[in-house]
Design a protein around this motif. Structure first.
Motif, PDB file in Angstrom:
ATOM      1  N   PRO A   1      -7.553  -4.821 -13.975  1.00  0.00           N
ATOM      2  CA  PRO A   1      -6.844  -3.720 -13.184  1.00  0.00           C
ATOM      3  C   PRO A   1      -6.842  -4.039 -11.596  1.00  0.00           C
ATOM      4  O   PRO A   1      -7.824  -4.203 -10.924  1.00  0.00           O
ATOM      5  N   GLY A   2      -5.916  -3.453 -10.819  1.00  0.00           N
ATOM      6  CA  GLY A   2      -5.758  -3.870  -9.581  1.00  0.00           C
ATOM      7  C   GLY A   2      -4.221  -3.296  -9.002  1.00  0.00           C
ATOM      8  O   GLY A   2      -3.628  -3.190  -9.800  1.00  0.00           O
ATOM      9  N   PRO A   3      -4.039  -3.525  -7.539  1.00  0.00           N
ATOM     10  CA  PRO A   3      -2.883  -2.816  -7.210  1.00  0.00           C
ATOM     11  C   PRO A   3      -1.810  -4.271  -7.347  1.00  0.00           C
ATOM     12  O   PRO A   3      -1.472  -4.603  -6.474  1.00  0.00           O
ATOM     13  N   CYS A   4      -1.807  -4.840  -8.349  1.00  0.00           N
ATOM     14  CA  CYS A   4      -1.033  -6.234  -8.770  1.00  0.00           C
ATOM     15  C   CYS A   4      -0.283  -5.965 -10.092  1.00  0.00           C
ATOM     16  O   CYS A   4      -1.053  -5.419 -10.884  1.00  0.00           O
ATOM     17  N   ARG A   5       0.728  -6.570 -10.235  1.00  0.00           N
ATOM     18  CA  ARG A   5       1.379  -6.653 -11.550  1.00  0.00           C
ATOM     19  C   ARG A   5       0.562  -7.880 -12.192  1.00  0.00           C
ATOM     20  O   ARG A   5      -0.001  -8.720 -11.638  1.00  0.00           O
TER      21      ARG A   5
ATOM     22  N   PRO B   1       0.908  -1.071  -0.060  1.00  0.00           N
ATOM     23  CA  PRO B   1      -0.084  -0.037   0.159  1.00  0.00           C
ATOM     24  C   PRO B   1       0.912   1.168  -0.063  1.00  0.00           C
ATOM     25  O   PRO B   1       1.919   1.283   0.545  1.00  0.00           O
ATOM     26  N   ILE B   2       0.342   2.220  -0.603  1.00  0.00           N
ATOM     27  CA  ILE B   2       0.957   3.571  -0.725  1.00  0.00           C
ATOM     28  C   ILE B   2       1.079   4.074   0.747  1.00  0.00           C
ATOM     29  O   ILE B   2       0.327   4.047   1.763  1.00  0.00           O
ATOM     30  N   THR B   3       2.451   4.504   1.138  1.00  0.00           N
ATOM     31  CA  THR B   3       2.696   5.123   2.720  1.00  0.00           C
ATOM     32  C   THR B   3       2.017   6.386   2.696  1.00  0.00           C
ATOM     33  O   THR B   3       1.988   7.354   2.061  1.00  0.00           O
ATOM     34  N   ALA B   4       1.293   6.626   3.972  1.00  0.00           N
ATOM     35  CA  ALA B   4       0.467   7.769   4.185  1.00  0.00           C
ATOM     36  C   ALA B   4       1.632   8.776   4.755  1.00  0.00           C
ATOM     37  O   ALA B   4       2.600   8.393   5.213  1.00  0.00           O
ATOM     38  N   PRO B   5       1.352  10.282   4.422  1.00  0.00           N
ATOM     39  CA  PRO B   5       2.187  11.216   4.498  1.00  0.00           C
ATOM     40  C   PRO B   5       2.282  11.432   5.972  1.00  0.00           C
ATOM     41  O   PRO B   5       1.307  11.450   6.809  1.00  0.00           O
ATOM     42  N   SER B   6       3.467  11.549   6.322  1.00  0.00           N
ATOM     43  CA  SER B   6       3.784  12.316   7.903  1.00  0.00           C
ATOM     44  C   SER B   6       3.632  13.712   7.942  1.00  0.00           C
ATOM     45  O   SER B   6       3.935  14.600   7.034  1.00  0.00           O
ATOM     46  N   ALA B   7       3.270  14.206   9.236  1.00  0.00           N
ATOM     47  CA  ALA B   7       3.146  15.767   9.390  1.00  0.00           C
ATOM     48  C   ALA B   7       4.556  16.205   9.384  1.00  0.00           C
ATOM     49  O   ALA B   7       5.630  15.652  10.003  1.00  0.00           O
ATOM     50  N   ARG B   8       4.689  17.486   9.009  1.00  0.00           N
ATOM     51  CA  ARG B   8       5.905  18.180   8.886  1.00  0.00           C
ATOM     52  C   ARG B   8       6.246  18.787  10.415  1.00  0.00           C
ATOM     53  O   ARG B   8       5.296  19.376  10.990  1.00  0.00           O
ATOM     54  N   ARG B   9       7.344  18.671  10.922  1.00  0.00           N
ATOM     55  CA  ARG B   9       7.715  19.135  12.325  1.00  0.00           C
ATOM     56  C   ARG B   9       7.979  20.578  12.225  1.00  0.00           C
ATOM     57  O   ARG B   9       9.167  21.158  12.013  1.00  0.00           O
TER      58      ARG B   9
ATOM     59  N   ALA C   1      -2.862  11.514   1.867  1.00  0.00           N
ATOM     60  CA  ALA C   1      -3.499  10.964   2.912  1.00  0.00           C
ATOM     61  C   ALA C   1      -4.753  10.160   2.438  1.00  0.00           C
ATOM     62  O   ALA C   1      -5.035   8.720   2.497  1.00  0.00           O
ATOM     63  N   GLN C   2      -5.691  10.793   1.733  1.00  0.00           N
ATOM     64  CA  GLN C   2      -6.696  10.271   1.031  1.00  0.00           C
ATOM     65  C   GLN C   2      -6.326   9.229  -0.007  1.00  0.00           C
ATOM     66  O   GLN C   2      -7.090   8.048  -0.022  1.00  0.00           O
ATOM     67  N   LEU C   3      -5.499   9.241  -0.819  1.00  0.00           N
ATOM     68  CA  LEU C   3      -5.098   8.474  -1.857  1.00  0.00           C
ATOM     69  C   LEU C   3      -4.369   7.099  -1.088  1.00  0.00           C
ATOM     70  O   LEU C   3      -4.553   5.956  -1.546  1.00  0.00           O
ATOM     71  N   ALA C   4      -3.467   7.343  -0.003  1.00  0.00           N
ATOM     72  CA  ALA C   4      -3.149   6.203   0.706  1.00  0.00           C
ATOM     73  C   ALA C   4      -4.294   5.371   1.302  1.00  0.00           C
ATOM     74  O   ALA C   4      -4.126   4.124   1.246  1.00  0.00           O
ATOM     75  N   HIS C   5      -5.063   6.025   1.933  1.00  0.00           N
ATOM     76  CA  HIS C   5      -6.341   5.202   2.376  1.00  0.00           C
ATOM     77  C   HIS C   5      -7.111   4.637   1.463  1.00  0.00           C
ATOM     78  O   HIS C   5      -7.288   3.308   1.607  1.00  0.00           O
ATOM     79  N   ALA C   6      -7.427   5.129   0.210  1.00  0.00           N
ATOM     80  CA  ALA C   6      -8.016   4.465  -0.633  1.00  0.00           C
ATOM     81  C   ALA C   6      -7.320   3.157  -1.382  1.00  0.00           C
ATOM     82  O   ALA C   6      -7.731   2.126  -1.668  1.00  0.00           O
ATOM     83  N   ASP C   7      -6.021   3.318  -1.232  1.00  0.00           N
ATOM     84  CA  ASP C   7      -5.272   2.252  -1.945  1.00  0.00           C
ATOM     85  C   ASP C   7      -5.252   1.215  -0.854  1.00  0.00           C
ATOM     86  O   ASP C   7      -5.461  -0.163  -0.964  1.00  0.00           O
ATOM     87  N   LEU C   8      -5.197   1.594   0.626  1.00  0.00           N
ATOM     88  CA  LEU C   8      -5.106   0.415   1.661  1.00  0.00           C
ATOM     89  C   LEU C   8      -6.470  -0.124   1.468  1.00  0.00           C
ATOM     90  O   LEU C   8      -6.389  -1.419   1.742  1.00  0.00           O
TER      91      LEU C   8
END
Length: 255
Positions: A177-181, A110-118, A141-148
Motif C-alpha cells: 500500500p501507498g500513494p500509488c496505483r 499529494p492532497i491539496t491543502a485547504p485554503s482559508a475562507r474569505r 490540512a493535517q491529512l494533506a501534510h501527512a500525505d505530502l
C-alpha cells in the motif's frame, strides 16, 4: 529462478558492502578477472560477455586516466577502487531513473491543502459555524501534510540513493500500500530488467556469486564444450566437458 524482488533485496543489502569495498584492496581476483587475459588471447569469450568486459575495461581506464593525471586534484595513489566506484555510480543512476519514471506514472499527486475562507466576502453566520469550519480545515490540512510527507512517497529531491530506490521499487513490485496505483506488467518488466542488471553488476564487483559460462569456441583437442567456473572469491577455472582438460591462470593443469 531469481525474481525481481530478490534482485532488489540484493541491491539494498549489499550497498553497504560496496561502500566498504571502495577502499579495500582485492584479495582474490573475481570471475573474469584472473583468466581475462588468457581467455581474451584465445578469443573464446562469448560476444555478450566480451562486450561487457570491454565496456567495463574502457570505463575503468577512462576513470584511471582522469584521476591519475599529474594535475588532477586529490591524493596519489588513488585511495579507492575505481571499478567499485564506477559500479556504484552506474547502479545508482539506473535505479533512481527507473524510480523516477515509475513514480511519474503510478504515484498520485499529494492532497491539496485547504485554503482559508474569505470571511469578509462570505462571513460565518454563527460562531459555532466558524468553529466547525476551522476544525474541518485543520483536519484536512493535517491529512494533506501527512500525505505530502508520507515516507512511502517517492521524492525527486532529498534522499535519492540506490538502496532507497531499490526498496521503493520492491514495494511497487510486491504491491504494497501507498500513494500509488498497482504497477502494470510493462512497468514490472522495466523494473525487473533494471534490477537484474544492477544486481549482476554488484555481484560481479563484490565477487559474491558463483558463476558458470560456456565458451563459444570448443576445445581444440576434442571439440567439447569449455565451461568456465568462478566467483565467490575463487580463482576462475576452465574445464572441457569432453576430454576433461582443466585450465587455470597458469595454463593447463590436468588433461
Amino acid at each position: 529462478m531469481t525474481t525481481t524482488a530478490t534482485h532488489l533485496r540484493t541491491i539494498a543489502l549489499h550497498w553497504a558492502d560496496l561502500h566498504d569495498a571502495l577502499g579495500t584492496p582485492p584479495l582474490v581476483d573475481g570471475f573474469g578477472k584472473g583468466l581475462r587475459g588468457y581467455l581474451a588471447a584465445l578469443e573464446e569469450l562469448n560476444p555478450d560477455q566480451l562486450a561487457y568486459e570491454r565496456s567495463q575495461a574502457l570505463l575503468d581506464r577512462t576513470l584511471e586516466r582522469a584521476d591519475s593525471a599529474p594535475d588532477a586534484p586529490g591524493e596519489r595513489p588513488i585511495p579507492i577502487r575505481l571499478h567499485i566506484h564506477a559500479t556504484m555510480r552506474i547502479v545508482e543512476a539506473a535505479l533512481i531513473a527507473c524510480a523516477d519514471d515509475i513514480a511519474r506514472t503510478t504515484q498520485r499527486a499529494p492532497i491539496t491543502a485547504p485554503s482559508a475562507r474569505r470571511t469578509a466576502i462570505a462571513p460565518y453566520r454563527t460562531q459555532r459555524e466558524a468553529d466547525i469550519a476551522a476544525a474541518d480545515r485543520a483536519r484536512r490540512a493535517q491529512l494533506a501534510h501527512a500525505d505530502l510527507t508520507d515516507p512511502r512517497r517517492w521524492r525527486y529531491t532529498g534522499r535519492r540513493t540506490a538502496p532507497h530506490a531499490a526498496l521503493w521499487l520492491l514495494a511497487r513490485v510486491e504491491r504494497k500500500p501507498g500513494p500509488c496505483r498497482p504497477i502494470t506488467d510493462t512497468e514490472e518488466h522495466r523494473i525487473g530488467t533494471v534490477a537484474a542488471g544492477a544486481a549482476d553488476r554488484i555481484e560481479r564487483a563484490l565477487d559474491i556469486a558463483a558463476q558458470r559460462r560456456t565458451l563459444a569456441r570448443p576445445c581444440s583437442d576434442c571439440g567439447g564444450a569449455i565451461d568456465v567456473h568462478g566467483g565467490e572469491g575463487r580463482a576462475p577455472v576452465a574445464h572441457c566437458t569432453g576430454c576433461g582438460r582443466i585450465w587455470t591462470e597458469g595454463g593447463v593443469v590436468a588433461a
